[in-house]
Design an enzyme around this catalytic site. Sequence first.
Site, PDB file in Angstrom:
ATOM      1  N   ASP A  44       0.831  -1.032  -0.114  1.00  8.37           N
ATOM      2  CA  ASP A  44      -0.357  -0.294  -0.079  1.00  8.37           C
ATOM      3  C   ASP A  44       1.246   1.577   0.200  1.00  8.37           C
ATOM      4  OD1 ASP A  44      -2.568   1.165   0.192  1.00  8.37           O
ATOM      5  OD2 ASP A  44      -2.409   1.162   2.357  1.00  8.37           O
ATOM      6  N   GLU A  67       0.191   5.601   0.395  1.00  8.36           N
ATOM      7  CA  GLU A  67       0.236   7.248   1.310  1.00  8.36           C
ATOM      8  C   GLU A  67       1.252   7.841   0.726  1.00  8.36           C
ATOM      9  OE1 GLU A  67      -2.343   6.416   3.458  1.00  8.36           O
ATOM     10  OE2 GLU A  67      -1.893   4.632   3.625  1.00  8.36           O
ATOM     11  N   ASP A  73      -2.158   4.020  -6.480  1.00  6.77           N
ATOM     12  CA  ASP A  73      -1.459   3.333  -5.975  1.00  6.77           C
ATOM     13  C   ASP A  73      -0.567   2.999  -7.218  1.00  6.77           C
ATOM     14  OD1 ASP A  73      -1.257   3.211  -3.156  1.00  6.77           O
ATOM     15  OD2 ASP A  73      -3.094   1.500  -3.968  1.00  6.77           O
ATOM     16  N   TYR A 118      -2.299   3.003  11.551  1.00 11.35           N
ATOM     17  CA  TYR A 118      -3.066   2.800  10.612  1.00 11.35           C
ATOM     18  C   TYR A 118      -2.846   2.737   9.457  1.00 11.35           C
ATOM     19  CZ  TYR A 118      -5.957   4.993   7.031  1.00 11.35           C
ATOM     20  OH  TYR A 118      -6.935   5.422   6.025  1.00 11.35           O
ATOM     21  N   ASP A 149      -3.282  -1.673   6.934  1.00 13.73           N
ATOM     22  CA  ASP A 149      -4.105  -1.919   5.607  1.00 13.73           C
ATOM     23  C   ASP A 149      -2.813  -2.766   4.968  1.00 13.73           C
ATOM     24  OD1 ASP A 149      -5.466   0.613   5.866  1.00 13.73           O
ATOM     25  OD2 ASP A 149      -4.343   2.280   4.902  1.00 13.73           O
TER      26      ASP A 149
END
Length: 369
Positions: free
Chosen positions: A29, A31, A86, A152, A156
């Site tokens: 993932d 961010e 992504d 957090y 993910d």
Amino acid sequence: MLAFEYIDDNERLEALVRQYEQADLLVLDTEFVRTRSYYAKLGLIQAYDGQTLALIDPLAVTNLSVFWALLTQPNLIKVLHSCSEDLDVFAHYAQCQPAPLFDSQIGASLAGLGHSLGYAKLVEQLLSVNLDKGESRTDWLKRPLSQAQLDYAANDVYYLYKLYPQLIETLKNQSRLDWVLAESERITQNRLTPVDPEEAYLKVKNAFQLLPKQLACLRDLAKWRLEVAVKRDMAVGFVIKDHALISLSKKQPKSMAQLAKLTDLTEQEKRVHGKKIIEIMSQVSDEFLPEPIDVIALKTGYKSAFKAIKQVLVTQAEAAQVPIELLGSKRHIHEYLRWLWDGKKGDLPLILTGWRANIVGDHLNDIAV
């Protein structure tokens, strides 16, 4: 609180990559922050192979190339959820796309769990875990990140690794795993090809309203805007808005005085870009004017043809228990209609290829459009 490694130097990243290279599966993932910039600003990379959950700090690590090489390692399947953004990040920073790829949102959709399921909803549905999404608006470029923000981010990939086996089992039982892998691969296509500045005008809202000379103005203005946006790493809308480009193309001001009277441009846009805009407008040639933009929805017979095709797709989607949005969207129907009305020339439209062809089959041949 999940255990994770925070990777903020090249040496630790290289050691992590050596471990990941031995794995069969890597959950990923990213961010990022994307507010005013043309390219997303990468703030964190999450990765988990079932042994080591890593949060990689791209602001501290100076050489990510060893990690990016994992994206194309053929014996390592990359798992992401709803990964379109992504993929854009990978295209820009890694100059490649993950392969082989499994998008769990596509997997959930084709497994009959629901279309466009968010990650938290999928985790709740398959694992009965309620995730706290309170940090979703984090500024991922700010340092230090709080413990809550790091937790957090770790969640993910951790829970995606946990639910992946359930998805795979369901898809194998339905003989649809190959469908998911093929669809996941399809969404990576063409992401490494930059937008052609000469065709940027085709993406401007309401461009179809313009006449050929007006389109020529829009073509040159949109090309300039895109080049400025890329050079300065600004979202195109922060250079100048679409509606302002349309207004300029229609009214074609020839002087700063005429430009000043236009109300669709902000005073800042006039001040910063006014001279360049006038220069561009003055150089628009009457030769090689663009063809009018073909709007399929305005063609004779469009409404009845669209309705007939949509009904066939809805019927087959229900029979196969596949979301209609995934089987054949409005864009896909338009692609099919263009191909059909063009005498079936060129490549087959998407709805007649791959797993979609297995569902649609010859059913579209039974309708007259």
